[in-house]
Design an enzyme around this catalytic site. Structure first.
Site, PDB file in Angstrom:
ATOM      1  N   VAL A 185     -10.841   3.219  -3.702  1.00 49.52           N
ATOM      2  CA  VAL A 185     -10.445   2.661  -5.004  1.00 49.52           C
ATOM      3  C   VAL A 185     -11.462   1.581  -5.374  1.00 49.52           C
ATOM      4  CG1 VAL A 185      -8.681   1.436  -6.306  1.00 49.52           C
ATOM      5  CG2 VAL A 185      -7.992   3.156  -4.622  1.00 49.52           C
ATOM      6  N   ASN A 229     -12.973  -3.138   2.142  1.00 45.96           N
ATOM      7  CA  ASN A 229     -13.945  -2.053   2.239  1.00 45.96           C
ATOM      8  C   ASN A 229     -14.904  -2.138   1.048  1.00 45.96           C
ATOM      9  OD1 ASN A 229     -12.993  -0.765   4.619  1.00 45.96           O
ATOM     10  ND2 ASN A 229     -11.295   0.105   3.447  1.00 45.96           N
ATOM     11  N   HIS A 268     -10.153  -4.978  -3.460  1.00 45.10           N
ATOM     12  CA  HIS A 268      -8.829  -5.256  -2.899  1.00 45.10           C
ATOM     13  C   HIS A 268      -8.955  -5.702  -1.458  1.00 45.10           C
ATOM     14  CE1 HIS A 268      -9.810  -0.957  -2.593  1.00 45.10           C
ATOM     15  NE2 HIS A 268      -9.196  -0.966  -1.424  1.00 45.10           N
ATOM     16  N   HIS A 302      -7.104  -5.808   2.004  1.00 43.58           N
ATOM     17  CA  HIS A 302      -5.997  -5.238   2.783  1.00 43.58           C
ATOM     18  C   HIS A 302      -5.419  -6.339   3.673  1.00 43.58           C
ATOM     19  CE1 HIS A 302      -6.862  -0.793   2.259  1.00 43.58           C
ATOM     20  NE2 HIS A 302      -8.039  -1.283   1.917  1.00 43.58           N
ATOM     21  N   ASP A 337       0.853  -1.191   0.000  1.00 41.31           N
ATOM     22  CA  ASP A 337       0.000   0.000   0.000  1.00 41.31           C
ATOM     23  C   ASP A 337       0.893   1.246   0.000  1.00 41.31           C
ATOM     24  OD1 ASP A 337      -3.209   0.581   0.979  1.00 41.31           O
ATOM     25  OD2 ASP A 337      -1.772   2.236   1.098  1.00 41.31           O
ATOM     26  N   ILE A 338       0.519   2.224  -0.789  1.00 42.06           N
ATOM     27  CA  ILE A 338       1.349   3.424  -0.948  1.00 42.06           C
ATOM     28  C   ILE A 338       1.324   4.302   0.315  1.00 42.06           C
ATOM     29  CG2 ILE A 338      -0.358   5.026  -1.947  1.00 42.06           C
ATOM     30  CD1 ILE A 338       1.759   5.533  -4.203  1.00 42.06           C
TER      31      ILE A 338
HETATM   32  P1  AMP Z   1      -9.821   1.577   0.235  1.00 48.02           P
HETATM   33  O1  AMP Z   1     -10.188   2.654   1.202  1.00 48.02           O
HETATM   34  O2  AMP Z   1     -10.109   0.220   0.813  1.00 48.02           O
HETATM   35  O3  AMP Z   1     -10.420   1.789  -1.134  1.00 48.02           O
HETATM   36  O4  AMP Z   1      -8.247   1.634   0.141  1.00 48.02           O
HETATM   37  C1  AMP Z   1      -7.531   2.031  -0.980  1.00 48.02           C
HETATM   38  C2  AMP Z   1      -6.074   1.864  -0.636  1.00 48.02           C
HETATM   39  O5  AMP Z   1      -5.318   2.007  -1.813  1.00 48.02           O
HETATM   40  C3  AMP Z   1      -5.549   2.912   0.360  1.00 48.02           C
HETATM   41  O6  AMP Z   1      -5.008   2.255   1.502  1.00 48.02           O
HETATM   42  C4  AMP Z   1      -4.471   3.644  -0.445  1.00 48.02           C
HETATM   43  O7  AMP Z   1      -3.365   4.040   0.335  1.00 48.02           O
HETATM   44  C5  AMP Z   1      -4.102   2.616  -1.493  1.00 48.02           C
HETATM   45  N1  AMP Z   1      -3.541   3.153  -2.738  1.00 48.02           N
HETATM   46  C6  AMP Z   1      -4.033   4.154  -3.492  1.00 48.02           C
HETATM   47  N2  AMP Z   1      -3.278   4.332  -4.586  1.00 48.02           N
HETATM   48  C7  AMP Z   1      -2.287   3.392  -4.523  1.00 48.02           C
HETATM   49  C8  AMP Z   1      -1.178   3.067  -5.377  1.00 48.02           C
HETATM   50  N3  AMP Z   1      -0.927   3.732  -6.531  1.00 48.02           N
HETATM   51  N4  AMP Z   1      -0.361   2.066  -4.994  1.00 48.02           N
HETATM   52  C9  AMP Z   1      -0.593   1.401  -3.849  1.00 48.02           C
HETATM   53  N5  AMP Z   1      -1.623   1.644  -3.025  1.00 48.02           N
HETATM   54  C10 AMP Z   1      -2.457   2.649  -3.348  1.00 48.02           C
END
Ligand code: AMP
Ligand code: ZN
Length: 113
Positions: free
Chosen positions: A96, A87, A100, A102, A30-31
């Site tokens: 996003v 989520n 995914h 986590h 995760d970024i």
């Molecule tokens: P969610 O709230 O479950 O949709 O989480 C989206 C996750 O994606 C967050 O923890 C972000 O930090 C992560 N994220 C967003 N863009 C990127 C990226 N380019 N590379 C890796 N993780 C990302």
């Protein structure tokens, strides 16, 4: 999916710190890590959310968890414990819209809100 960030990572159009890949899933760090270990495990196929996965495609969820087991083992958090979460939709804070999982660990995690 044209404008999906995670589809672009799958396609190699956007870089990511990949940690695992097989035919069905991809995992990367995760970024903005919320814990010492914070990885995202995604299906290579695009589904906006868990609610959008048709019944016949639900086995991909098992593949996400199979990857989580492997990564927990290789990172050492299988021993100390970890959290997996998906989520789904507005109240969850999903940002996003490509499913995914986590995988979080490496410290004592707080209670879920
Ligand atoms: P969610 O709230 O479950 O949709 O989480 C989206 C996750 O994606 C967050 O923890 C972000 O930090 C992560 N994220 C967003 N863009 C990127 C990226 N380019 N590379 C890796 N993780 C990302
Ligand atoms: Zn996508």
């Amino acid at each position: 999916m044209n404008d999906c960030l995670f589809c672009k990572i799958v396609a190699g159009q956007i870089p990511a710190a990949k940690v695992y890949e097989d035919d069905l899933v991809l995992a990367f760090n995760d970024i903005h890590p919320a814990a010492p270990t914070h990885m995202l495990i995604i299906p290579k196929e695009h589904f906006p959310s868990l609610q959008d996965i048709p019944q016949g495609k639900l086995p991909v969820i098992a593949s996400l968890f199979a990857a989580a087991q492997k990564l927990a083992e290789t990172t050492g958090i299988a021993k100390t414990g970890y959290r997996t979460l998906i989520n789904t939709g507005p109240d969850s804070g999903q940002v996003v819209f490509h499913v995914h999982l986590h995988l979080l660990g490496g410290r004592k995690l707080g209670k879920l809100g």
